[in-house]
Write a protein that holds these residues in place. Structure first.
Motif, PDB file in Angstrom:
ATOM      1  N   GLY A  17      -1.113  -8.033 -10.047  1.00 39.27           N
ATOM      2  CA  GLY A  17      -1.528  -7.478  -8.772  1.00 39.27           C
ATOM      3  C   GLY A  17      -0.718  -8.032  -7.612  1.00 39.27           C
ATOM      4  N   TYR A  18      -1.064  -7.566  -6.432  1.00 37.52           N
ATOM      5  CA  TYR A  18      -0.342  -7.861  -5.196  1.00 37.52           C
ATOM      6  C   TYR A  18      -0.828  -9.162  -4.576  1.00 37.52           C
ATOM      7  CZ  TYR A  18       1.096  -2.973  -5.439  1.00 37.52           C
ATOM      8  OH  TYR A  18       1.626  -1.775  -5.844  1.00 37.52           O
ATOM      9  N   PHE A  67       9.073  -7.057  -0.903  1.00 45.86           N
ATOM     10  CA  PHE A  67       8.745  -5.631  -0.839  1.00 45.86           C
ATOM     11  C   PHE A  67       9.418  -4.999   0.387  1.00 45.86           C
ATOM     12  CE2 PHE A  67       6.114  -2.003   0.248  1.00 45.86           C
ATOM     13  CZ  PHE A  67       5.696  -1.485  -0.963  1.00 45.86           C
ATOM     14  N   ALA A  68       9.294  -5.651   1.541  1.00 51.03           N
ATOM     15  CA  ALA A  68       9.878  -5.132   2.785  1.00 51.03           C
ATOM     16  C   ALA A  68      11.399  -5.151   2.728  1.00 51.03           C
ATOM     17  CB  ALA A  68       9.370  -5.931   3.979  1.00 51.03           C
ATOM     18  N   ALA A  69      11.987  -6.176   2.114  1.00 45.52           N
ATOM     19  CA  ALA A  69      13.446  -6.236   1.981  1.00 45.52           C
ATOM     20  C   ALA A  69      13.953  -5.059   1.155  1.00 45.52           C
ATOM     21  CB  ALA A  69      13.869  -7.565   1.355  1.00 45.52           C
ATOM     22  N   ARG A  86       2.453  -0.395   5.272  1.00 40.72           N
ATOM     23  CA  ARG A  86       1.525   0.675   4.884  1.00 40.72           C
ATOM     24  C   ARG A  86       1.685   1.026   3.406  1.00 40.72           C
ATOM     25  NH1 ARG A  86       1.948   5.211   9.383  1.00 40.72           N
ATOM     26  NH2 ARG A  86       4.010   5.205   8.491  1.00 40.72           N
ATOM     27  N   ALA A  87       2.919   1.062   2.915  1.00 43.41           N
ATOM     28  CA  ALA A  87       3.153   1.347   1.496  1.00 43.41           C
ATOM     29  C   ALA A  87       2.612   0.230   0.609  1.00 43.41           C
ATOM     30  CB  ALA A  87       4.645   1.562   1.240  1.00 43.41           C
ATOM     31  N   PHE A  88       2.762  -1.000   1.051  1.00 45.92           N
ATOM     32  CA  PHE A  88       2.242  -2.160   0.324  1.00 45.92           C
ATOM     33  C   PHE A  88       0.717  -2.050   0.202  1.00 45.92           C
ATOM     34  CE2 PHE A  88       1.147  -6.781   0.163  1.00 45.92           C
ATOM     35  CZ  PHE A  88       1.941  -7.168  -0.906  1.00 45.92           C
ATOM     36  N   GLY A 142      -4.513   0.101  -2.528  1.00 44.23           N
ATOM     37  CA  GLY A 142      -5.528   1.144  -2.430  1.00 44.23           C
ATOM     38  C   GLY A 142      -5.490   2.119  -3.590  1.00 44.23           C
ATOM     39  N   HIS A 143      -4.303   2.383  -4.128  1.00 44.53           N
ATOM     40  CA  HIS A 143      -4.182   3.284  -5.271  1.00 44.53           C
ATOM     41  C   HIS A 143      -4.988   2.748  -6.449  1.00 44.53           C
ATOM     42  CE1 HIS A 143      -2.420   5.778  -8.414  1.00 44.53           C
ATOM     43  NE2 HIS A 143      -1.854   6.525  -7.463  1.00 44.53           N
TER      44      HIS A 143
END
Length: 180
Positions: free
Chosen positions: A19-20, A28-30, A51-53, A58-59
């Motif tokens: 998980g995250y 992730f941002a890089a 938001r994607a992270f 959320g998915h």
């Protein structure tokens, strides 16, 4: 209040799919800022990456499956993401992968995708899934072939032309009991 999402951990020889964590966001941002993100709608601003992270977490909460963070076992560094996604407007769940800078060309994407695909088939009922791949993304096309996927058709995802590749079924059908 903290809400937890149950994301299973999968371990392979070189990787931990998990998980995250807050600490994953910089990697992730890089990736989101890099030209390589052009195959997934980028490059992205830091805000879009955030938001994607959050959407990745959320998915899992909404669908019960999603994309795992890929952690390289020896270095403990975040090496990418892999897993199943079904976004609004998509025809069916997709097996997707992103490998971060410095981890390409080591077979990690294949190892991660095989583990994620197997787990999704056996535990989430997602078998024989597709991958949406940009026709110019030669690395992903080669990986799809290596995974045993076959080109199925041209398509679009989020209004962008792509190829749709079908993965082989993984789970064995349950044997039916013999009739007496």
């Amino acid at each position: 209040m903290k809400i937890t999402v149950d994301i299973p951990v999968i371990e392979t020889g070189d990787l931990v799919l998990r998980g995250y964590r807050d600490s994953d966001f910089e990697a992730f941002a890089a990736f989101g800022r890099s030209p390589r993100a052009s195959y997934v709608g980028g490059p992205h601003t830091r805000w879009d990456s955030w938001r994607a992270f959050m959407a990745g977490i959320g998915h899992w909460a909404l669908r019960g499956y999603g994309m795992w963070m890929i952690e390289h076992r020896d270095s403990r560094q975040v090496a990418g993401r892999v897993g199943m996604i079904l976004n609004d407007g998509w025809n069916e769940p997709e097996l997707g992968w992103h490998i971060y800078d410095g981890f390409e060309g080591k077979g990690l994407a294949c190892q991660a995708a095989l583990a994620a695909r197997d787990h999704a088939a056996r535990h989430f009922g997602l078998d024989g899934v597709i991958s949406y791949i940009d026709a110019s993304n030669t690395r992903s096309l080669r990986l799809a072939e290596r995974l045993g996927a076959q080109y199925e058709r041209d398509g679009t995802v989020v209004g962008t032309p792509c190829q749709v590749w079908r993965h082989p079924r993984v789970a064995q059908p349950t044997a039916q009991p013999a009739e007496a």
